[in-house]
Design a protein around this motif. Structure first.
Motif, PDB file in Angstrom:
ATOM      1  N   ARG A 144       0.817  -1.218   0.000  1.00  9.53           N
ATOM      2  CA  ARG A 144       0.000   0.000   0.000  1.00  9.53           C
ATOM      3  C   ARG A 144       0.847   1.263   0.000  1.00  9.53           C
ATOM      4  O   ARG A 144       0.402   2.311  -0.474  1.00  9.53           O
ATOM      5  N   ALA A 183       0.373   4.295  -2.667  1.00  7.98           N
ATOM      6  CA  ALA A 183       0.166   5.674  -2.222  1.00  7.98           C
ATOM      7  C   ALA A 183       1.207   6.604  -2.825  1.00  7.98           C
ATOM      8  O   ALA A 183       0.886   7.738  -3.233  1.00  7.98           O
ATOM      9  N   ASN A 224       0.317   7.347  -6.489  1.00  3.21           N
ATOM     10  CA  ASN A 224      -0.791   8.306  -6.542  1.00  3.21           C
ATOM     11  C   ASN A 224      -0.309   9.717  -6.214  1.00  3.21           C
ATOM     12  O   ASN A 224      -0.717  10.696  -6.852  1.00  3.21           O
ATOM     13  N   ASN A 225       0.556   9.836  -5.217  1.00  3.71           N
ATOM     14  CA  ASN A 225       1.088  11.146  -4.837  1.00  3.71           C
ATOM     15  C   ASN A 225       1.976  11.740  -5.926  1.00  3.71           C
ATOM     16  O   ASN A 225       1.978  12.954  -6.136  1.00  3.71           O
TER      17      ASN A 225
END
Length: 402
Positions: free
Chosen positions: A347, A351, A354-355
């Motif tokens: 995860r 993340a 996505n950032n």
């Protein structure tokens, strides 16, 4: 902050010219400071492909089968001028074509939408994804020049001994002949990849060919899609509340132009090549187009949809400043890292990917962009060179991660 660990490597395929320069810049500025990057590296630069007899391209595709996820830099497909420039042994085939044939996938291309850059088609409010079949048709054609009057014949000789033939044309004078093919197996993979992707994205799937003219070749695509949809996917589409429909290519074009976007448009190989460029340009720039090859066997290869930016490369070699848009290549890396994270249950990696995308978009929407976007954007800001843009994205990324 502690770097994010990667349990499984992804396959890294380096490329050519200005995109090769940007490739290294992205890794140094945007990935290695945050991720303990784990890749199996293949150099698909044209010189190394020539040195290995293009075996490196085959090896990279086979490695993708092993690790399931790859990220690829833009590469040169040589022509006569490149043969001379690079002193090549052979005019090597497109590495993209080689990889696609080995992985048996479908290419999904989708524009990166940012505030301040409005689509040229005013009613397009949502991105349009082009699903391009990645095998056969004109890309696997054979051609002949008819240099005198005569008869051109299409024939098939089966292993069982059956023979079929028909006259293509009786030539009264010189002309040209083209032969194309496709495979049921590849069309079936194309269909399943499209249906699975539509379910993943929860978006309608549209498909069009010219089966009224090509009553056997194009009709084969139509029938295979319909059979697979009814047998395997219709119930899932109904549950999700999305639609699949088929119509003629010209009707699809008219529908797309009148739509607000937000669908997946499945295209045969050449149609997908042309229409993805059209969609990318209409949304603003080819440098803002993501591309991922998806195989129904679970292989993913992420890349930018554009070329190697040759003109900027030679300016760079001359010591001149360039302002080359790195967005599609950044999104190739973020897409590959996200998929690696999804397959590994990581995860933190998901993340980060996505950032990274958010930071890239935030940078542009704050008015910091390369020259190609500055000329299109309604947001007033500063035009950055190639490397200052990457540094600005890094600053935004660090800010987002706090």
């Amino acid at each position: 902050m502690e770097k994010i660990k990667m349990d499984t490597p992804l396959v890294e395929m380096n490329g050519d010219e200005m995109t090769r320069i940007i490739w290294e810049g992205i890794k140094e500025e945007l990935i290695r400071p945050f991720v303990d990057l784990n890749t199996e590296y293949y150099d698909l630069g044209l010189k190394h492909r020539d040195e290995t007899g293009d075996q490196v391209t085959i090896d990279a595709a086979e490695a993708t089968k092993k690790y399931s996820v790859a990220v690829k830099c833009a590469t040169i497909t040589p022509n006569a001028q490149r043969m001379e420039e690079y002193d090549l042994k052979e005019m090597w085939k497109s590495p993209n074509g080689t990889i696609r044939a080995i992985l048996d996938g479908t290419v999904f291309r989708k524009p990166i939408v940012v505030k301040g850059i409005e689509p040229y088609v005013k009613n397009w409010q949502k991105p349009i994804t082009i699903a391009r079949h990645a095998y056969g048709d004109v890309y696997k054609d054979v051609e002949l020049i008819a240099d005198e009057p005569g008869e051109a014949i299409l024939s098939f000789k089966g292993e069982s001994g059956q023979e079929k033939s028909m006259t293509i044309h009786n030539f009264d004078g010189p002309g040209v002949i083209l032969g194309m093919h496709n495979l049921d197996e590849s069309i079936e993979s194309f269909a399943r990849s499209c249906f699975k992707y539509a379910l993943d994205m929860k978006e309608d799937l549209w498909f069009g060919t010219k089966d009224t003219i090509s009553k056997q070749y194009d009709h084969r695509f139509k029938d295979i899609f319909e059979e697979i949809f009814i047998a395997e996917y219709q119930k899932d589409f109904d549950k999700v509340g999305i639609e699949y429909f088929y119509t003629l290519t010209d009707d699809i074009v008219a529908r797309v132009m009148r739509s607000e976007g937000g669908m997946i448009w499945a295209c045969k190989n050449y149609d997908g090549d042309v229409m993805s460029d059209m969609v990318a340009s209409a949304f603003g720039s080819l440098a803002m187009m993501t591309s991922v090859l998806v195989s129904p066997k679970g292989y993913y290869e992420f890349e930018a949809a554009h070329g190697t930016v040759t003109r900027h490369y030679y300016r760079h070699l001359a010591g001149e400043e360039t302002s080359t848009n790195a967005m599609a290549t950044i999104f190739a890396w973020s897409g590959a890292l996200r998929k690696r994270g999804e397959l590994d249950g990581n995860r933190y990696l998901i993340a980060f990917a996505n950032n990274l995308e958010k930071a890239s978009i935030d940078t542009i929407e704050a008015g910091n962009m390369t020259k190609d976007l500055a000329s299109l954007s309604s947001i007033k800001g500063q035009t950055l060179n190639t490397f200052d843009f990457l540094k600005t994205v890094r600053q935004q990324l660090e800010s987002n991660l706090k």
